[in-house]
Motif scaffolding. Structure first.
Motif, PDB file in Angstrom:
ATOM      1  N   THR A  54       0.825  -1.206   0.000  1.00  0.00           N
ATOM      2  CA  THR A  54       0.000   0.000   0.000  1.00  0.00           C
ATOM      3  C   THR A  54       0.855   1.250   0.000  1.00  0.00           C
ATOM      4  O   THR A  54       1.625   1.487   0.936  1.00  0.00           O
ATOM      5  CB  THR A  54      -0.943   0.015   1.221  1.00  0.00           C
ATOM      6  OG1 THR A  54      -1.719  -1.186   1.247  1.00  0.00           O
ATOM      7  CG2 THR A  54      -1.884   1.216   1.156  1.00  0.00           C
ATOM      8  N   ASP A  55       0.753   2.028  -1.066  1.00  0.00           N
ATOM      9  CA  ASP A  55       1.363   3.361  -1.183  1.00  0.00           C
ATOM     10  C   ASP A  55       2.834   3.342  -0.755  1.00  0.00           C
ATOM     11  O   ASP A  55       3.285   4.178   0.018  1.00  0.00           O
ATOM     12  CB  ASP A  55       0.575   4.364  -0.346  1.00  0.00           C
ATOM     13  CG  ASP A  55       0.832   5.803  -0.795  1.00  0.00           C
ATOM     14  OD1 ASP A  55       1.267   5.995  -1.947  1.00  0.00           O
ATOM     15  OD2 ASP A  55       0.590   6.731   0.006  1.00  0.00           O
ATOM     16  N   LEU A  56       3.585   2.414  -1.319  1.00  0.00           N
ATOM     17  CA  LEU A  56       4.965   2.169  -0.905  1.00  0.00           C
ATOM     18  C   LEU A  56       5.939   3.116  -1.600  1.00  0.00           C
ATOM     19  O   LEU A  56       5.861   3.331  -2.805  1.00  0.00           O
ATOM     20  CB  LEU A  56       5.345   0.723  -1.223  1.00  0.00           C
ATOM     21  CG  LEU A  56       6.507   0.105  -0.450  1.00  0.00           C
ATOM     22  CD1 LEU A  56       6.163   0.000   1.038  1.00  0.00           C
ATOM     23  CD2 LEU A  56       6.826  -1.273  -1.007  1.00  0.00           C
ATOM     24  N   GLY A  66       4.531   5.454  -4.279  1.00  0.00           N
ATOM     25  CA  GLY A  66       3.118   5.261  -4.565  1.00  0.00           C
ATOM     26  C   GLY A  66       2.754   3.896  -5.118  1.00  0.00           C
ATOM     27  O   GLY A  66       1.725   3.743  -5.774  1.00  0.00           O
ATOM     28  N   VAL A  67       3.574   2.880  -4.844  1.00  0.00           N
ATOM     29  CA  VAL A  67       3.325   1.538  -5.386  1.00  0.00           C
ATOM     30  C   VAL A  67       2.301   0.811  -4.515  1.00  0.00           C
ATOM     31  O   VAL A  67       2.481   0.707  -3.300  1.00  0.00           O
ATOM     32  CB  VAL A  67       4.625   0.710  -5.451  1.00  0.00           C
ATOM     33  CG1 VAL A  67       4.328  -0.693  -5.974  1.00  0.00           C
ATOM     34  CG2 VAL A  67       5.655   1.416  -6.315  1.00  0.00           C
ATOM     35  N   SER A  68       1.234   0.324  -5.135  1.00  0.00           N
ATOM     36  CA  SER A  68       0.208  -0.438  -4.431  1.00  0.00           C
ATOM     37  C   SER A  68      -0.210  -1.631  -5.290  1.00  0.00           C
ATOM     38  O   SER A  68      -0.408  -1.483  -6.497  1.00  0.00           O
ATOM     39  CB  SER A  68      -1.022   0.433  -4.134  1.00  0.00           C
ATOM     40  OG  SER A  68      -0.710   1.509  -3.272  1.00  0.00           O
ATOM     41  N   PHE A  69      -0.322  -2.795  -4.683  1.00  0.00           N
ATOM     42  CA  PHE A  69      -0.874  -3.963  -5.358  1.00  0.00           C
ATOM     43  C   PHE A  69      -1.182  -5.036  -4.320  1.00  0.00           C
ATOM     44  O   PHE A  69      -0.688  -4.990  -3.190  1.00  0.00           O
ATOM     45  CB  PHE A  69       0.081  -4.515  -6.426  1.00  0.00           C
ATOM     46  CG  PHE A  69       1.397  -5.024  -5.916  1.00  0.00           C
ATOM     47  CD1 PHE A  69       1.527  -6.324  -5.434  1.00  0.00           C
ATOM     48  CD2 PHE A  69       2.527  -4.216  -5.911  1.00  0.00           C
ATOM     49  CE1 PHE A  69       2.744  -6.800  -4.959  1.00  0.00           C
ATOM     50  CE2 PHE A  69       3.746  -4.682  -5.446  1.00  0.00           C
ATOM     51  CZ  PHE A  69       3.855  -5.982  -4.973  1.00  0.00           C
ATOM     52  N   ALA A  70      -2.019  -5.980  -4.705  1.00  0.00           N
ATOM     53  CA  ALA A  70      -2.336  -7.127  -3.853  1.00  0.00           C
ATOM     54  C   ALA A  70      -2.098  -8.389  -4.654  1.00  0.00           C
ATOM     55  O   ALA A  70      -2.374  -8.438  -5.854  1.00  0.00           O
ATOM     56  CB  ALA A  70      -3.780  -7.051  -3.369  1.00  0.00           C
ATOM     57  N   LEU A  71      -1.567  -9.389  -3.982  1.00  0.00           N
ATOM     58  CA  LEU A  71      -1.237 -10.654  -4.636  1.00  0.00           C
ATOM     59  C   LEU A  71      -1.895 -11.772  -3.844  1.00  0.00           C
ATOM     60  O   LEU A  71      -1.670 -11.917  -2.645  1.00  0.00           O
ATOM     61  CB  LEU A  71       0.281 -10.832  -4.651  1.00  0.00           C
ATOM     62  CG  LEU A  71       0.900 -11.802  -5.645  1.00  0.00           C
ATOM     63  CD1 LEU A  71       0.583 -11.401  -7.074  1.00  0.00           C
ATOM     64  CD2 LEU A  71       2.401 -11.876  -5.447  1.00  0.00           C
ATOM     65  N   ASP A  72      -2.721 -12.547  -4.526  1.00  0.00           N
ATOM     66  CA  ASP A  72      -3.422 -13.648  -3.876  1.00  0.00           C
ATOM     67  C   ASP A  72      -2.761 -14.980  -4.190  1.00  0.00           C
ATOM     68  O   ASP A  72      -1.867 -15.071  -5.040  1.00  0.00           O
ATOM     69  CB  ASP A  72      -4.887 -13.674  -4.326  1.00  0.00           C
ATOM     70  CG  ASP A  72      -5.673 -12.459  -3.847  1.00  0.00           C
ATOM     71  OD1 ASP A  72      -5.396 -12.006  -2.712  1.00  0.00           O
ATOM     72  OD2 ASP A  72      -6.536 -11.969  -4.588  1.00  0.00           O
ATOM     73  N   ALA A  73      -3.208 -16.033  -3.521  1.00  0.00           N
ATOM     74  CA  ALA A  73      -2.678 -17.372  -3.744  1.00  0.00           C
ATOM     75  C   ALA A  73      -2.808 -17.760  -5.205  1.00  0.00           C
ATOM     76  O   ALA A  73      -3.842 -17.532  -5.837  1.00  0.00           O
ATOM     77  CB  ALA A  73      -3.421 -18.376  -2.867  1.00  0.00           C
ATOM     78  N   GLY A  74      -1.742 -18.323  -5.762  1.00  0.00           N
ATOM     79  CA  GLY A  74      -1.746 -18.768  -7.146  1.00  0.00           C
ATOM     80  C   GLY A  74      -1.415 -17.693  -8.162  1.00  0.00           C
ATOM     81  O   GLY A  74      -1.395 -17.972  -9.366  1.00  0.00           O
TER      82      GLY A  74
END
Length: 204
Positions: A5-7, A19-27
């Motif tokens: 979040t907002d890295l 401003g780097v943001s992302f989410a990573l889920d299983a797989g």
């Protein structure tokens, strides 16, 4: 599994991406793209907890294993002894799957210092399989690998994703992974007026 979040990250005290943001889920796998020097390695090191962020936060850092440019092996130890060492660090025992995945069984008793560059790279990547960590942060993992080694790595990461793991990869190689997302860091280049606080500077 991993949420950013907002890295904002710095290299040598100088902010490089923000401003780097992302989410990573299983797989899921996320491939980092961008020109040399944009901050791919810096971001991966922050995700793995090896460097502090200047701003923002990372959820899932403790679940991340990092493989960078250095192979992280002891030349005096055999292939098997190197993997046994890392397995013990992560509280695990079985190195068989790691040896098999990277075709290291025939080399298990050879001192790591006598391996070729490609064999050393395979051994370094095999450490991921004994870490037991679900998120892999990988910095140009196919460097020094020939076509066979690259295929072994692609199969290993596909199996990792298929088993519910996740990966963030800085690479220019198409690994043929289904459902791979891409993030171009060129759009997150830090502004020229970005500053590092005195507190953060002490940790860089």
């Amino acid at each position: 599994m991993l949420r950013v979040t907002d890295l904002t990250c710095a290299r040598g005290g100088v902010p490089v991406i923000q401003g780097v943001s992302f989410a990573l889920d299983a797989g899921e796998a996320l491939v980092l793209r961008g020109p040399n020097g944009i901050g791919k390695t810096t971001l991966l090191r922050v995700l793995a907890g090896l460097a502090p962020p200047l701003a923002g936060w990372v959820e899932g850092m403790e679940a991340t294993a990092y493989a960078g440019h250095a192979d992280g092996i002891k030349a005096q130890l055999s292939v098997a002894e190197n993997l046994q060492f890392w397995a013990a660090v992560f509280g695990r025992r079985d190195i068989g799957p790691a040896l098999g995945a990277f075709a290291l069984d025939p080399l298990r008793d050879r001192p790591a210092g006598l391996l070729s560059a490609g064999q050393k790279r395979r051994l370094g990547l095999a450490r991921l399989l004994v870490s037991g960590r679900p998120v892999w942060a990988l910095d140009e993992p196919t460097v020094s690998l020939d076509a066979e080694g690259t295929a072994l790595f692609a199969a290993a990461i596909a199996a990792h994703l298929g088993g519910g793991g996740a990966a963030v990869i800085a690479t220019h190689i198409d690994l043929g992974l289904a459902g791979t997302r891409r993030l171009d860091l060129a759009g997150y280049r830090a502004r020229p007026d970005a500053r590092v606080s005195d507190f953060d500077e002490a940790f860089l």
